[in-house]
Motif scaffolding. Structure first.
Motif, PDB file in Angstrom:
ATOM      1  N   VAL A   1       1.473  20.190  51.621  1.00 34.90           N
ATOM      2  CA  VAL A   1       0.791  21.394  52.080  1.00 34.90           C
ATOM      3  C   VAL A   1       1.491  22.615  51.502  1.00 34.90           C
ATOM      4  O   VAL A   1       2.697  22.604  51.267  1.00 34.90           O
ATOM      5  N   GLN A   2       0.730  23.656  51.273  1.00 37.74           N
ATOM      6  CA  GLN A   2       1.263  24.916  50.753  1.00 37.74           C
ATOM      7  C   GLN A   2       1.364  25.903  51.918  1.00 37.74           C
ATOM      8  O   GLN A   2       0.399  26.104  52.647  1.00 37.74           O
ATOM      9  N   ILE A   3       2.555  26.493  52.054  1.00 38.19           N
ATOM     10  CA  ILE A   3       2.832  27.372  53.187  1.00 38.19           C
ATOM     11  C   ILE A   3       3.361  28.699  52.643  1.00 38.19           C
ATOM     12  O   ILE A   3       4.204  28.725  51.757  1.00 38.19           O
ATOM     13  N   ILE A   4       2.865  29.784  53.200  1.00 34.80           N
ATOM     14  CA  ILE A   4       3.335  31.100  52.760  1.00 34.80           C
ATOM     15  C   ILE A   4       4.818  31.253  53.087  1.00 34.80           C
ATOM     16  O   ILE A   4       5.285  30.797  54.138  1.00 34.80           O
ATOM     17  N   ASP A   5       5.565  31.872  52.189  1.00 33.77           N
ATOM     18  CA  ASP A   5       6.981  32.135  52.409  1.00 33.77           C
ATOM     19  C   ASP A   5       7.131  33.053  53.616  1.00 33.77           C
ATOM     20  O   ASP A   5       6.348  33.983  53.815  1.00 33.77           O
ATOM     21  N   VAL A   6       8.136  32.808  54.420  1.00 35.45           N
ATOM     22  CA  VAL A   6       8.302  33.539  55.674  1.00 35.45           C
ATOM     23  C   VAL A   6       8.470  35.048  55.454  1.00 35.45           C
ATOM     24  O   VAL A   6       8.036  35.856  56.281  1.00 35.45           O
ATOM     25  N   ARG A   7       9.057  35.461  54.331  1.00 41.89           N
ATOM     26  CA  ARG A   7       9.194  36.903  54.061  1.00 41.89           C
ATOM     27  C   ARG A   7       7.821  37.560  53.946  1.00 41.89           C
ATOM     28  O   ARG A   7       7.592  38.652  54.477  1.00 41.89           O
ATOM     29  N   HIS A   8       6.911  36.911  53.243  1.00 45.27           N
ATOM     30  CA  HIS A   8       5.565  37.456  53.075  1.00 45.27           C
ATOM     31  C   HIS A   8       4.775  37.374  54.386  1.00 45.27           C
ATOM     32  O   HIS A   8       4.008  38.278  54.715  1.00 45.27           O
ATOM     33  N   LEU A   9       4.977  36.302  55.119  1.00 46.25           N
ATOM     34  CA  LEU A   9       4.303  36.166  56.413  1.00 46.25           C
ATOM     35  C   LEU A   9       4.704  37.296  57.346  1.00 46.25           C
ATOM     36  O   LEU A   9       3.862  37.912  57.994  1.00 46.25           O
ATOM     37  N   ARG A  10       6.002  37.599  57.390  1.00 49.68           N
ATOM     38  CA  ARG A  10       6.464  38.707  58.240  1.00 49.68           C
ATOM     39  C   ARG A  10       5.825  40.035  57.825  1.00 49.68           C
ATOM     40  O   ARG A  10       5.399  40.818  58.675  1.00 49.68           O
ATOM     41  N   ALA A  11       5.761  40.290  56.528  1.00 47.76           N
ATOM     42  CA  ALA A  11       5.175  41.549  56.041  1.00 47.76           C
ATOM     43  C   ALA A  11       3.707  41.654  56.418  1.00 47.76           C
ATOM     44  O   ALA A  11       3.229  42.716  56.820  1.00 47.76           O
ATOM     45  N   ILE A  12       2.982  40.554  56.294  1.00 48.08           N
ATOM     46  CA  ILE A  12       1.557  40.554  56.638  1.00 48.08           C
ATOM     47  C   ILE A  12       1.380  40.756  58.141  1.00 48.08           C
ATOM     48  O   ILE A  12       0.528  41.536  58.582  1.00 48.08           O
ATOM     49  N   LYS A  13       2.190  40.071  58.931  1.00 46.59           N
ATOM     50  CA  LYS A  13       2.096  40.218  60.392  1.00 46.59           C
ATOM     51  C   LYS A  13       2.448  41.645  60.816  1.00 46.59           C
ATOM     52  O   LYS A  13       1.805  42.215  61.692  1.00 46.59           O
ATOM     53  N   GLN A  14       3.466  42.220  60.192  1.00 48.82           N
ATOM     54  CA  GLN A  14       3.868  43.596  60.515  1.00 48.82           C
ATOM     55  C   GLN A  14       2.738  44.569  60.208  1.00 48.82           C
ATOM     56  O   GLN A  14       2.462  45.478  60.978  1.00 48.82           O
ATOM     57  N   ALA A  15       2.079  44.391  59.092  1.00 49.65           N
ATOM     58  CA  ALA A  15       0.996  45.293  58.694  1.00 49.65           C
ATOM     59  C   ALA A  15      -0.226  45.126  59.577  1.00 49.65           C
ATOM     60  O   ALA A  15      -0.952  46.085  59.806  1.00 49.65           O
ATOM     61  N   GLY A  16      -0.431  43.915  60.084  1.00 51.97           N
ATOM     62  CA  GLY A  16      -1.606  43.657  60.923  1.00 51.97           C
ATOM     63  C   GLY A  16      -1.554  44.411  62.234  1.00 51.97           C
ATOM     64  O   GLY A  16      -2.528  44.963  62.707  1.00 51.97           O
ATOM     65  N   SER A  17      -0.401  44.433  62.849  1.00 50.64           N
ATOM     66  CA  SER A  17      -0.149  45.157  64.098  1.00 50.64           C
ATOM     67  C   SER A  17      -1.068  44.781  65.251  1.00 50.64           C
ATOM     68  O   SER A  17      -1.170  45.522  66.220  1.00 50.64           O
ATOM     69  N   ARG A  18      -1.758  43.647  65.155  1.00 55.15           N
ATOM     70  CA  ARG A  18      -2.510  43.167  66.318  1.00 55.15           C
ATOM     71  C   ARG A  18      -1.498  42.656  67.337  1.00 55.15           C
ATOM     72  O   ARG A  18      -0.391  42.262  66.962  1.00 55.15           O
ATOM     73  N   PRO A  19      -1.837  42.639  68.612  1.00 56.13           N
ATOM     74  CA  PRO A  19      -0.894  42.098  69.603  1.00 56.13           C
ATOM     75  C   PRO A  19      -0.414  40.688  69.237  1.00 56.13           C
ATOM     76  O   PRO A  19       0.767  40.373  69.371  1.00 56.13           O
ATOM     77  N   LYS A  20      -1.311  39.843  68.743  1.00 56.78           N
ATOM     78  CA  LYS A  20      -0.926  38.494  68.349  1.00 56.78           C
ATOM     79  C   LYS A  20       0.060  38.528  67.180  1.00 56.78           C
ATOM     80  O   LYS A  20       1.012  37.756  67.144  1.00 56.78           O
TER      81      LYS A  20
END
Length: 70
Positions: free
Chosen positions: A40-59
């Motif tokens: 399986v291909q999984i996004i690198d945690v550094r990029h995941l954090r950046a995407i989650k930070q930018a999303g700013s949804r409660p989740k």
């Protein structure tokens, strides 16, 4: 990194690349892991954090808390 266990019922979340994160960079820096014989291909945690930070949804913000230390 949390370990996958056979029979887990967690949902798979598909992320769209936004927040200045280039899809090509995320793809090139992805992690490939084997889960129960399936690669399986999984996004690198550094990029995941950046995407989650930018999303700013409660989740997303809750996910960031759980990603601390990963």
């Amino acid at each position: 990194m949390p370990q996958y266990q056979s029979g887990q019922t967690d949902q798979i979340e598909r992320l769209t690349v936004q927040s200045g994160q280039s899809f090509d960079i995320c793809l090139a820096e992805r992690v490939i892991d084997n889960l129960d014989g399936v690669n399986v291909q999984i996004i690198d945690v550094r990029h995941l954090r950046a995407i989650k930070q930018a999303g700013s949804r409660p989740k997303d913000l809750d996910d960031l808390i759980h990603l601390e230390g990963v």
